[in-house]
Design an enzyme around this catalytic site. Structure first.
Site, short mmCIF file in Angstrom:
data_model
loop_
_atom_site.label_atom_id
_atom_site.label_comp_id
_atom_site.label_asym_id
_atom_site.label_seq_id
_atom_site.Cartn_x
_atom_site.Cartn_y
_atom_site.Cartn_z
N HIS A 65 -19.92 43.76 -4.31
CA HIS A 65 -19.32 42.93 -5.36
C HIS A 65 -17.81 43.09 -5.35
O HIS A 65 -17.27 44.08 -4.84
CB HIS A 65 -19.88 43.31 -6.73
CG HIS A 65 -19.64 44.74 -7.11
ND1 HIS A 65 -20.45 45.76 -6.65
CD2 HIS A 65 -18.70 45.34 -7.87
CE1 HIS A 65 -20.03 46.91 -7.13
NE2 HIS A 65 -18.96 46.70 -7.86
N CYS A 197 -16.14 52.39 -13.13
CA CYS A 197 -16.03 52.30 -11.67
C CYS A 197 -14.82 51.44 -11.34
O CYS A 197 -14.25 50.80 -12.23
CB CYS A 197 -17.30 51.71 -11.06
SG CYS A 197 -17.58 49.96 -11.40
#
Length: 686
Positions: A65, A197
């Site tokens: 992603h 993240c």
């Protein structure tokens, strides 16, 4: 708004055998629907995100992603692989692959939907249904959460239905077991957690879901603060105050970390929060039982706050040294440029001018030149103390500053130079860290950071620098200076080439900074040698090559670069001319195997030529804007131009070879597909 995933974005027979091929196959579906405008640019963004941290998860899941300016709207593509594809998960290949594409400026609503999917992936019933579904439309509906998805999944096959039913039954049994469990005699153990993240789209929310699920199964309360792309909502201070333990599962620094000080804390990477939440909860409960807490003063040093707790000593040492260098560089730039301007206006004899406090005439350029030189000299006087002080700061936070600066000033006093500053900083940080480990009575803790630590650490560092290590370091510094002053001929050429390679190896990273610090150390004196100024000239010239070469390459062979890279190329002209090597980083991140070697070759050529031509530089920064201060300026510019041309030619050739290979592979695939189609149309022999 169109749906984020449709049947056209689903491939239930994904044939790719590598994660790059899988991402390309799914991204091509996005391009076909107009969701992605530049395939290669988007894949470069996906690869850059993958380089930060593998996106494979335990349980056979891969979630490549990224956020990219090549994405027109938030999009999700799903592929199912029979053979499995390695995405770096500890338990093996992934068979469920989700490619998540978010626009660079995706709004909160879209990111919330994507984070919802990330949480679903922690649900065994959901992943089981995806493995059994036999229809692309049903798979897309299942991922979107449509009510009809369950019925579509049931028709995919009895085996899939049984697996899904079994997972559902297991989940129901677990829920029933929890709901019928007897109430605890006292309130449950409470944990607050923070997950984050680099992208803030997937891992952040998956770790949160994992921790919450594990907490539910263990009968404890877990409240998670997700610090994702859409920002974050701070936990209620009352919730934090009532918590018995804290879990940080993160790959980027936790924001406002001091809120959680004073509690038992487990600090790990975000993947640990996804893969082993139960162990983390057990660990934090154990710390609570033993009374281990994280005090506010020990909430993390500057290096620890920007790193990973699993980093080795070598990595931390590099970051400690870079902490000092990063704070020192502004003093180098300001002081060096002021000194250079003083020389440019008043000549090299300006260093013998009287103090401007005693003699300053507003209308005389000589007085202004003396003022600039003397201000610059004062700024240069801070270099070694600042270097030592902030190395110690990186190791031990604010308590390290006083002994670090004291040790650095001693290094300057005894002529130990930059080597002395490095040693003083490491000694100061180490001494403070040792003192902080001593168990101090509570009544004395209040005066420790203000009185005790500065007093004891400064005394120890001062003793070591004056009596033990100072003289040997000063001798080593003098030896290095004498060696540098004696360089000539082939030795000077080789040194220039080596420094050029270092400047272009990591484009502003640690190796680049080592070369730059070596050069500035030579000119950070009142009367630098001619060899030291040659080294400074070679370093700056080589550092200008990578961005200028990428700018030129995007101009002469634009078709080899993405639209984003061509735009970055325009900015790279200015960055390169200003001696900002980092201007080439976007190109290196997208294609490191071709860009970095090309930049290194050109940098080595420029460094060697600059040393050979005898170009000198008294200013530590400035690029083409300090050309008037360069000795042999014309030949210096020739050296830069040659290096830029060499790097440009190398990157164009290497990228051209890749493009030809890619086109040949695509042509072969198309030929194979056409042959297979023709064979299918032929009648079967009787």
């Amino acid at each position: 708004m169109s749906e984020m995933i449709t049947a056209d974005l689903v491939d239930l027979d994904l044939s790719a055998d590598t994660k790059e091929a899988a991402a390309r196959a799914l991204a091509e579906r996005m391009v076909a629907l107009g969701r992605v405008t530049d395939l290669e640019g988007f894949l470069a963004d996906v690869a850059a995100r993958e380089a930060q941290m593998p996106t494979g998860l335990d349980g056979g899941i891969g979630i490549p992603h990224c956020r990219s300016e090549h994405v027109t709207e938030p999009t999700l593509a799903f592929g199912r692989s029979t053979a499995g594809i390695d995405f770096g998960a500890a338990d093996g290949p992934a068979d469920l692959i989700f490619l998540i594409a978010a626009p660079a400026g995706a709004d909160d609503a879209h990111l919330t939907i994507l984070s919802s999917l990330a949480r679903q992936l922690m649900n065994a019933e959901f992943t089981s249904a995806l493995r059994s579904v036999g229809d692309a439309t049903a798979a897309a509906a299942l991922i979107r959460g449509d009510e009809a998805a369950a019925e579509a999944a049931e028709t995919a096959g009895a085996a899939g239905s049984e697996d899904s039913a079994a997972a559902s039954a297991a989940a129901s049994a677990d829920a029933a077991a929890v709901s019928t469990a007897p109430a605890a005699a006292e309130r449950p153990f409470r944990v607050v957690a923070v997950t984050s993240c680099p992208t803030g789209i997937a891992h952040t929310y998956m770790a949160a879901e994992s921790l919450e699920t594990a907490g539910h199964e263990a009968g404890i309360e877990v409240v998670v603060e997700t610090q994702g792309s859409a920002g974050f909502t701070r936990l209620d201070p009352a919730v934090i105050a009532a918590a018995d333990g804290v879990i940080f599962a993160h790959d980027v620094p936790v924001r406002e970390k001091d809120r959680f000080a004073g509690k038992p804390t487990v600090d790990v990477g975000v993947k640990a929060g996804i893969n082993r939440p139960g162990e983390l909860i057990t660990e934090v409960r154990g710390k609570a039982e033993r009374g281990e807490v994280t005090m506010a003063a020990a909430a993390g040093t500057p290096v620890e706050r920007t790193g990973d707790v699993t980093e080795g000593y070598g990595t931390k040492l590099r970051k400690w040294l870079m902490s000092g260098v990063s704070y020192m560089v502004p003093f180098v730039a300001a002081g060096g440029l002021l000194i250079a301007l003083g020389f440019a206006i008043g000549g090299y004899q300006i260093k013998s001018a009287p103090s401007v406090m005693d003699h300053f005439v507003w209308t005389q350029s000589h007085s202004w030149a003396a003022l600039m030189f003397q201000i610059g000299a004062v700024a240069f006087g801070f270099l070694v103390p600042v270097l030592a002080g902030y190395i110690a700061y990186g190791m031990a936070d604010r308590p390290g500053l006083v002994p670090g600066f004291v040790g650095g000033m001693i290094a300057s006093t005894i002529n130990a130079g930059f080597l002395g500053g490095l040693v003083a900083g490491l000694l100061a940080g180490g001494v403070v860290m040792a003192i902080q480990k001593i168990n101090i009575p509570k009544v004395l803790r209040g005066i420790m950071p203000v009185v005790v630590i500065p007093l004891i650490s400064s005394a120890i560092v001062g003793f070591l620098m004056f009596v033990v290590v100072g003289k040997p370091i000063a001798s080593a510094q003098k030896g290095m200076t004498d060696w540098l002053g004696g360089l000539s001929g082939a030795n000077a050429l080789l040194l220039g080439a080596l420094l050029g390679l270092m400047m272009c190896f990591d484009l502003g990273g640690p190796v680049n900074k080592v070369a730059y610090t070596f050069a500035t150390a030579g000119i950070a004196v009142s009367s630098p040698s001619d060899s030291a100024m040659k080294v400074m000239a070679a370093v700056m010239a080589a550092g200008m090559v990578p961005p200028l070469a990428m700018a030129l390459a995007t101009t002469v062979r634009g078709r080899l670069f993405t639209q984003t890279e061509r735009e970055n190329g325009k900015a790279a002209w200015v960055l390169g001319a200003s001696f900002i090597t980092e201007g080439a980083i976007p190109f290196a991140a997208a294609d490191p195997l071709r860009v970095i070697p090309s930049a290194m070759v050109g940098g080595a050529v420029t460094g060697a030529l600059s040393m050979t031509f005898g170009a000198t530089l008294r200013a530590p920064h400035g690029g083409i804007f300090v050309v008037p201060l360069i000795g042999n300026a014309f030949l210096y510019l020739i050296a830069i131009a040659v290096g830029v041309c060499v790097s440009t030619a190398a990157v164009v050739v290497l990228k051209g070879m890749r493009k030809q290979a890619s086109e040949a592979a695509d042509s072969g695939s198309a030929t194979g597909a056409a042959t297979a189609a023709a064979e299918r149309k032929q009648p079967v022999a009787a």
